[in-house]
Motif scaffolding. Structure first.
Motif, PDB file in Angstrom:
ATOM      1  N   ASP A  60       0.776  -1.243   0.000  1.00 54.19           N
ATOM      2  CA  ASP A  60       0.000   0.000   0.000  1.00 54.19           C
ATOM      3  C   ASP A  60       0.808   1.294   0.000  1.00 54.19           C
ATOM      4  O   ASP A  60       0.256   2.351  -0.302  1.00 54.19           O
ATOM      5  CB  ASP A  60      -0.906   0.049   1.240  1.00 54.19           C
TER       6      ASP A  60
ATOM      7  N   ASP B 114       2.578   4.272  -1.011  1.00 61.25           N
ATOM      8  CA  ASP B 114       2.937   5.049  -2.192  1.00 61.25           C
ATOM      9  C   ASP B 114       3.730   6.281  -1.749  1.00 61.25           C
ATOM     10  O   ASP B 114       3.703   6.666  -0.583  1.00 61.25           O
ATOM     11  CB  ASP B 114       1.667   5.522  -2.912  1.00 61.25           C
TER      12      ASP B 114
ATOM     13  N   LYS C 205       0.362   6.051 -11.238  1.00 54.85           N
ATOM     14  CA  LYS C 205      -0.865   5.255 -11.339  1.00 54.85           C
ATOM     15  C   LYS C 205      -2.022   6.253 -11.337  1.00 54.85           C
ATOM     16  O   LYS C 205      -2.283   6.900 -10.327  1.00 54.85           O
ATOM     17  CB  LYS C 205      -0.961   4.278 -10.175  1.00 54.85           C
TER      18      LYS C 205
ATOM     19  N   ASP D 228      -0.324   7.491  -6.674  1.00 57.80           N
ATOM     20  CA  ASP D 228      -1.455   6.578  -6.824  1.00 57.80           C
ATOM     21  C   ASP D 228      -2.759   7.360  -6.760  1.00 57.80           C
ATOM     22  O   ASP D 228      -3.063   8.002  -5.748  1.00 57.80           O
ATOM     23  CB  ASP D 228      -1.416   5.499  -5.729  1.00 57.80           C
TER      24      ASP D 228
ATOM     25  N   LYS E   1      -5.672   9.546  -3.395  1.00 54.34           N
ATOM     26  CA  LYS E   1      -6.430   8.354  -3.768  1.00 54.34           C
ATOM     27  C   LYS E   1      -7.657   8.144  -2.878  1.00 54.34           C
ATOM     28  O   LYS E   1      -7.957   8.969  -2.002  1.00 54.34           O
ATOM     29  CB  LYS E   1      -5.529   7.124  -3.731  1.00 54.34           C
TER      30      LYS E   1
ATOM     31  N   ASP F 116       5.014   0.511  -3.024  1.00 51.80           N
ATOM     32  CA  ASP F 116       3.896   0.315  -3.951  1.00 51.80           C
ATOM     33  C   ASP F 116       4.066   1.214  -5.178  1.00 51.80           C
ATOM     34  O   ASP F 116       4.759   0.855  -6.109  1.00 51.80           O
ATOM     35  CB  ASP F 116       2.560   0.523  -3.231  1.00 51.80           C
ATOM     36  N   ASP F 117       3.492   2.399  -5.186  1.00 57.47           N
ATOM     37  CA  ASP F 117       3.552   3.237  -6.382  1.00 57.47           C
ATOM     38  C   ASP F 117       4.170   4.603  -6.060  1.00 57.47           C
ATOM     39  O   ASP F 117       4.155   5.047  -4.914  1.00 57.47           O
ATOM     40  CB  ASP F 117       2.130   3.449  -6.928  1.00 57.47           C
TER      41      ASP F 117
HETATM   42 CA   LIG Z   1      -0.745   2.030  -4.441  1.00 54.91          CA
END
Ligand SMILES: [Ca+2]
Ligand SMILES: [Ca+2]
Ligand SMILES: [Ca+2]
Ligand SMILES: [Ca+2]
Length: 514
Positions: free
Chosen positions: A179, A181, A249, A209, A186, A205-206
């Motif tokens: 999870d 980021d 993302k 996001d 988000k 993660d990203d």
């Molecule tokens: Ca993410």
């Protein structure tokens, strides 16, 4: 002189309820008055003593913190009176939440009109900072690292926040690592949040996001943002597929229940490279996406993947973008123009001054802006120079270049390029500023110069130099924050643009605070 002293004394006597400057230091004491010499020790104390318009100066050093710093709507500022929570001068305050239990956030900002600047926020048990129910905030030159969920998250309808020149890296959520980021506008995020000059790297993660759940039809803008190396832990290991590893993302939701969630994304001059998965990733976003002058390089799954059909009426627009060493997978509905993967371009390593990705985490410049590095800048002779379509932004030469970095080379006859540098426009100082700031530029040859101020929507605010012919040399121009009618303009980001007689122009951003 006497009058000054008397005024000073009376201010001291009355100072407690009228404090406009509050000081906080690791060796302070909450029984102190919160002055420079006798600072407070804790954030809650300093915050509780602050009123709209006040500045809390945070002295350098390590603050060992275990409780979440919560700022509620009781402490809402206003458009003209922000609360400011800032590092003192060039000192480096480190808010170290490493001793927090897992699941606790570092800072929970639930108020409007706060300006955070120069804080390092590390080790929180959850988000380093969560802006929830908070809007119109400015988060500037802050670093979020080694937090146990996303570095900076925006949720619960938070809107109109500006994230300027921030870094978010090495955030990772054990034990799942699925999870965390770098920047996470988000889930329940609000609309019109704006990122400028931010970097996100090696988050498990990203990088960014924009996945939605509970929000729909929101807008997010990113300009001059870089992201790389996501999907891995700080030590370089891959914790598994739940660590998604996308750079940007862009949405959108599972959209598995018949919902059609739309996160309208606008990305300009953004860069994604060496991410474990995709650089620019749709992730089922069914809203509009605009990618102007972006660069994707060496992202393992794809540099760009936006293939799923959008909600009718929504558009995917991709112009002046570059891809090197990675796939481009765009649906046939994409509106494309002059991207490097389209004919007649050929992209190879010799199009770039450098592919040394280790440059990207270089220290920022003194004013907090991104480092000046050669990575993914175009090299002399590249066919990507002056090859783009005019998107309404300043450029050198006959046309914009492709990718995130406009070069000082311009195309000349025969496919050759030459270096031109007729002027340099420097970052204004101070910046952010109130009420006035100085803009410096250099001319290498005599020219007619126009220097103007615009708002972020491109609306003309003020002409500072009106086509005057000036000799070679250095010039300094002061802007006092007023428009052509002499009226003070609102706080926010403004652009100043220097244009020469031949149309060559450059612009920079500046930041007026109230
Ligand atoms: Ca993410
Ligand atoms: Ca994930
Ligand atoms: Ca080429
Ligand atoms: Ca150009």
């Amino acid at each position: 002189m006497k009058l000054t002293v008397l005024l000073f004394l009376s201010l001291v006597v009355l100072s407690h309820p009228l404090l406009s400057q509050i000081y906080l230091a690791p060796d302070g004491d909450d029984n102190n008055p919160g002055t420079f010499l006798l600072p407070f020790a804790t954030f809650p104390k300093a915050i509780s003593e602050a009123n709209p318009g006040d500045t809390i100066y945070v002295r350098g050093g390590v603050y060992d913190l275990t409780n979440t710093i919560t700022i509620t709507a009781v402490k809402n500022g206003t458009a003209n009176q922000f609360y400011t929570l800032t590092a003192y001068q060039n000192e480096i305050p480190i808010l170290d939440f490493s001793a927090q239990p897992f699941g606790l956030k570092g800072i929970s900002l639930q108020a409007n009109y706060w300006h955070f600047k120069g804080l390092n926020i590390k080790g929180a048990g959850d988000n380093g900072m969560d802006i929830n129910f908070g809007s119109y905030n400015i988060i500037e030159q802050c670093k979020f690292y080694e937090n146990r969920d996303s570095g900076l998250q925006l949720s619960h309808g938070s809107s109109y926040n500006q994230i300027i020149n921030c870094d978010s890296y090495f955030n990772a959520d054990p034990p799942d690592y699925g999870d965390a980021d770098g920047f996470a506008p988000k889930l329940t995020v609000g609309t019109d949040n704006y990122f400028y000059g931010c970097r996100a790297w090696v988050n498990c993660d990203d990088g960014w996001d924009g996945y939605l759940r509970g929000a729909d039809s929101v807008y997010t803008t990113l300009e001059n943002c870089w992201t790389w190396g996501n999907g891995y832990l700080k030590d370089g290991t891959d914790p598994g597929p739940q660590a998604n590893g996308n750079g940007f993302k862009m949405g959108g939701g599972d959209n598995s229940n018949g919902d059609s969630l739309m996160h309208h994304m606008y990305l300009r001059n953004c860069v994604a490279f060496a991410n474990k998965n995709k650089g620019f990733d749709q992730n089922n976003n069914l809203g509009s996406m605009t990618l102007f002058q972006c660069t994707g390089y060496s992202n393992i799954t794809a540099n760009y993947r936006i293939q799923r059909a959008l909600v009718p009426g929504q558009t995917l627009t991709v112009k002046n973008c570059v891809s090197y060493y990675g796939l481009v997978q765009l649906g046939s509905f994409a509106i494309q123009e002059t991207n490097s993967w389209l004919p007649p371009f050929v992209v190879a390593s010799d199009d770039f001054l450098s592919l040394d990705t280790s440059l990207a985490s270089a220290p920022r410049q003194a004013d907090g802006s991104l480092p000046e590095i050669d990575l993914l800048h175009l090299a002399e002779g590249s066919d990507l120079i002056d090859a783009g379509v005019d998107l309404g932004f300043p450029f050198f030469g006959a046309a914009p270049d492709l990718g995130a970095f406009e070069s000082n080379y311009v195309a000349v006859i025969g496919g050759l390029t030459e270096l031109v540098e007729q002027f340099q426009l420097l970052q204004n100082y101070p910046n952010p500023f109130n009420p006035e700031t100085h803009i410096i530029y250099l001319l290498s040859t005599p020219d007619r110069v126009t220097l103007s101020v615009f708002d972020v929507m491109g609306k003309h605010i003020r002409t500072l130099v009106d086509g005057q012919r000036q000799s070679a040399g250095e010039y300094s121009v002061t802007w006092d924050g007023t428009n052509e009618s002499g009226i003070q303009v609102a706080a926010g980001v403004y652009l100043y643009r220097l244009e020469l007689e031949n149309g060559m122009a450059e612009f920079r951003k500046m930041f007026l605070i109230k």
